[in-house]
Design an enzyme around this catalytic site. Structure first.
Site: not given
Ligand code: NAD
Length: 420
Positions: A259, A373, A275, A82
């Site tokens: 998130k 972005h 993990d 990302e």
């Protein structure tokens, strides 16, 4: 004294960035070559890591800079697909430096292994029987992992819970295991499997599941940060508090808030061969532990009007076992961090999560995410259509200026400008 604070790091060519990191972390030539080499994970090793292997999949590894955690400087390896994430984390870490950086702590490496006992008419009686045999249970489990015990780990306690379920009452045993520098899943699962027949014998019940819980409530990483109001600028502290207040009461917003935290957490977990799913599930389960899904961070204002933030989440990461010990790039990533214990790694990851959240809240509460972005997106599109160097910069700047950031337009500009 070495510092992780760097101006214009992003503008440097890749080789120069790698040279700086290698010098900072005292990497050998061989180690820095491993970081750069997309074939660093040999096919033979990949073939043994998972099943039905047909290839290897590479992702970019970047560096989160400017981090000061518990007074120590860190350059942080981050593997992510990302855009914006690494820049944002580095930016927030820079903002945090004026207030002394991040202060982090860890509750210790205690994992829970669950054993499900069913077919009991008297689960409460069985629970007490298990408590009576605690010492034997602990001994049996510890006998299964003499290496862990030798280093000072092993089972520290046995707890019991009676659950009323759709298929009747069942007794759940929790083995609380100090797994030290291991994530511990294999270690605790082996213990649970080995002790199960004994639990059946003393309770008269039937054991089914024997597996760790990813809700690692005894393995929490915490971090705090103070950001000076002057560093943030006029009105930004209140804007961030407004954004946080929204997440605090609304699970729809809290999901995205968290998130954003995981945007920072997962790339470090991945880079160090840990993990990611274990950390994700632990984090989200912990966010709902009160019965309502909540943000994993808390933001407040101190007496002087500065912004202060904290994070607390389960952080079951290890330095021995798993992919950390197999993947050559994960090993160099660990060396880059200079960590010797899983607790130090956990504290770093929590701090990156907090930094990531700070960066996201600041942007969301002020200019919005799209501006930053869009420029990265424009860069990706220009690369996709095959533009390089000056042509790439030209296409990016036209798309941004005209607020027309689309693949077809990048293609059109590429065809027009490259034939000139
Ligand atoms: P592991 O079994 O490979 O290594 C742990 C062992 O290393 C310990 O049992 C101990 O014997 C030894 N050891 C040596 N030095 C040590 C030290 N300093 N501290 C602690 N132990 C030391 O790995 P693991 O950590 O038990 O398991 C991790 C793996 O399990 C991960 O790959 C994870 O993906 C996987 N896994 C996860 C889940 C889950 O999250 N639900 C379930 C199953 C497996």
């Amino acid at each position: 004294m070495k510092s992780s604070s760097y101006r214009g790091f992003y503008k440097l060519p890749l080789e120069e960035r790698l040279r700086i990191i290698s010098e900072f972390a005292e990497l050998s030539d061989e180690e820095s070559n491993i970081l750069r080499n997309p074939d660093a994970l040999p096919e033979e090793i990949a073939d043994h890591m998972v099943e039905n292997v047909i290839g290897r999949f590479t992702l970019p590894m970047g560096v989160g800079i400017n981090f000061k955690i518990n007074g120590k400087e860190y350059m942080i390896p981050m593997v992510t697909e990302e855009p914006s994430v690494i820049a944002a984390a580095s930016n927030a870490a820079k903002m945090a430096r004026d207030g002394g950086g991040f202060h982090a702590s860890y509750t210790g490496s205690i994992m829970i292994s669950q054993i499900q006992i069913t077919d009991l008419t008297n689960p409460n009686y069985a629970a007490i029987t298990i408590q009576e045999h605690k010492e034997e249970i602990i001994q049996m489990c510890n006998d299964k992992d003499p290496v862990l015990v030798k280093y000072g780990g092993g089972v520290v306690d046995v707890e019991t819970r009676v659950l009323d379920t759709a298929v009747g009452k069942m007794l759940i045993v929790h083995l609380k295991v100090n797994t030290l520098d291991a994530m511990g899943a294999n270690a605790v699962n082996t213990m649970a499997e080995s002790v199960a027949p004994y639990l059946e014998e003393i309770t008269g019940g039937r054991v089914y599941l024997r597996i760790l819980s990813n809700l690692a409530v005894h393995r929490l990483a915490r971090a705090r940060v103070q950001v000076q109001k002057e560093t943030l600028g006029e009105g930004v502290v209140d804007a961030i508090l407004r954004a946080y207040a929204f997440a605090e009461v609304d699970p729809f917003r809290a999901a995205t808030h968290n998130k954003g935290i995981m945007n920072g957490v997962v790339p470090v977990v991945l880079a160090t061969g840990n993990d990611t799913r274990a950390i994700e599930s632990g984090a989200h389960a912990y966010a709902s532990i009160t019965g309502t899904y909540k943000p994993l961070t808390v933001w407040e204002k101190d007496h002087d009007g500065n912004l202060v933030g904290t994070i607390e989440l389960p952080m079951a990461v290890g330095l021995v076992g798993g992919a950390t010990k197999i993947h050559p790039q994960a090993q160099v990533a660990v060396k880059m961090l200079g960590v010797k214990t899983s607790s130090e790694l956990a504290m770093i990851i929590a701090s990156v999560g907090l930094a990531q959240n700070l960066a996201a809240l600041k942007v969301l509460a002020t200019e919005g995410v799209q501006r930053g972005h869009m420029s990265l997106h424009a860069r990706n599109l220009a690369t996709t259509v095959g533009a390089k160097d000056d042509l790439l910069e030209q296409i990016v700047s036209i798309m941004i200026k005209e607020k027309n950031v689309r693949l077809e337009y990048a293609e059109e500009l590429f065809n027009k400008l490259s034939t000139k």
